[in-house]
Scaffold this active site. Sequence first.
Site, short mmCIF file in Angstrom:
data_model
loop_
_atom_site.label_atom_id
_atom_site.label_comp_id
_atom_site.label_asym_id
_atom_site.label_seq_id
_atom_site.Cartn_x
_atom_site.Cartn_y
_atom_site.Cartn_z
N ASN A 8 0.87 -1.18 0.00
CA ASN A 8 0.00 0.00 0.00
C ASN A 8 0.91 1.23 0.00
O ASN A 8 1.52 1.55 1.02
CB ASN A 8 -0.89 -0.04 1.26
CG ASN A 8 -1.70 1.23 1.43
OD1 ASN A 8 -1.77 2.07 0.52
ND2 ASN A 8 -2.32 1.38 2.59
N TRP A 9 1.00 1.86 -1.16
CA TRP A 9 1.95 2.97 -1.28
C TRP A 9 1.42 4.28 -0.70
O TRP A 9 2.13 5.27 -0.65
CB TRP A 9 2.34 3.16 -2.76
CG TRP A 9 3.09 1.98 -3.34
CD1 TRP A 9 3.47 0.84 -2.68
CD2 TRP A 9 3.54 1.81 -4.69
NE1 TRP A 9 4.12 -0.01 -3.52
CE2 TRP A 9 4.20 0.55 -4.76
CE3 TRP A 9 3.48 2.60 -5.84
CZ2 TRP A 9 4.77 0.07 -5.95
CZ3 TRP A 9 4.04 2.12 -7.02
CH2 TRP A 9 4.69 0.88 -7.07
N GLU A 174 -5.58 -4.90 10.45
CA GLU A 174 -4.53 -3.91 10.68
C GLU A 174 -4.82 -3.14 11.96
O GLU A 174 -5.61 -2.18 11.96
CB GLU A 174 -4.47 -2.91 9.51
CG GLU A 174 -4.19 -3.56 8.17
CD GLU A 174 -3.62 -2.56 7.19
OE1 GLU A 174 -2.48 -2.76 6.75
OE2 GLU A 174 -4.29 -1.56 6.89
N GLY A 240 2.76 -1.09 4.29
CA GLY A 240 2.91 0.31 3.91
C GLY A 240 4.38 0.65 3.72
O GLY A 240 4.96 0.46 2.64
N GLY A 241 5.00 1.14 4.79
CA GLY A 241 6.37 1.65 4.73
C GLY A 241 7.36 0.74 4.01
O GLY A 241 8.11 1.20 3.13
#
Length: 262
Positions: A8-9, A174, A240-241
């Site tokens: 997930n950018w 999440e 994400g990161g």
Amino acid sequence: MKYVIAGNWKMNMSPLEAGQLAKGIVDGLMTAESDLTVFDPHVEIIVCPPFVSIAEVVSRTENTLIQIGAQNMHHEISGAFTGEISAKMLLDAGCRYVTLGHSERRHVFGEDNAWINKKMIAAQVNGLKPILCVGETEIERDEDRTFNVIKKQLKEGLIGVQDVADGRLVIAYEPVWAIGTGRTATPEQAQEIHAFIRKLLWELYKDSAVSIPLLYGGSVKPSNVYDLLAQPDINGALVGGASLKADSFVELVLAGLKISRN
Ligand code: PGA
């Protein structure tokens, strides 16, 4: 079941940067495995760029098995909804997945379960596979409300959603307190919630529940991904990161591949 590794950018990666990252991922996977098609039976690889970068990533991942997801969508098919984008547009643009109900959409942009549910239905009707995100905040966990929160998010988010076979529904757990914080749920904490989610899905979908991929998300990185994926009800990761650098994302995909081959 295939493991799913999804990046997930978020609001990162302009078209130019996204193209470079996608190329880095493709090159990295080809170097590691020499033939990307080997991923097919084992790992579903998904990247979710921002809307404006989707076209670039689609073109850079052509002839690979990397799937493209969007990060959000509107539930209507078209119309006077300035600034919004529909499932049909995303499908035409090359997306096959869409994340819905991400905690940032819920908590920063005020999306509630009813609205997320409308999006879930619209995604499936228009041929996109939704990745429904659920998770409790730190306060909710401290107040022992985790199970109730997850149950409500799932039950209300899945009203009318019947098409769950063959990975057409994906769920991501999440915990909000673990997103972007560097704090990960322990594998045991994550497994406890995943088992609870599986049980709820079983009540809704009976035997089909076993084939719904349950992803964990929240500070997943190469150093913790093995222990998380080794849990019986964790079938992948939403990242994400650590998905913003080609080498760490490739490592996560390879972890999924290694575990699925064992
Ligand atoms: P993170 O984000 O991996 O940076 O914690 C996960 C997510 O928000 O999907």
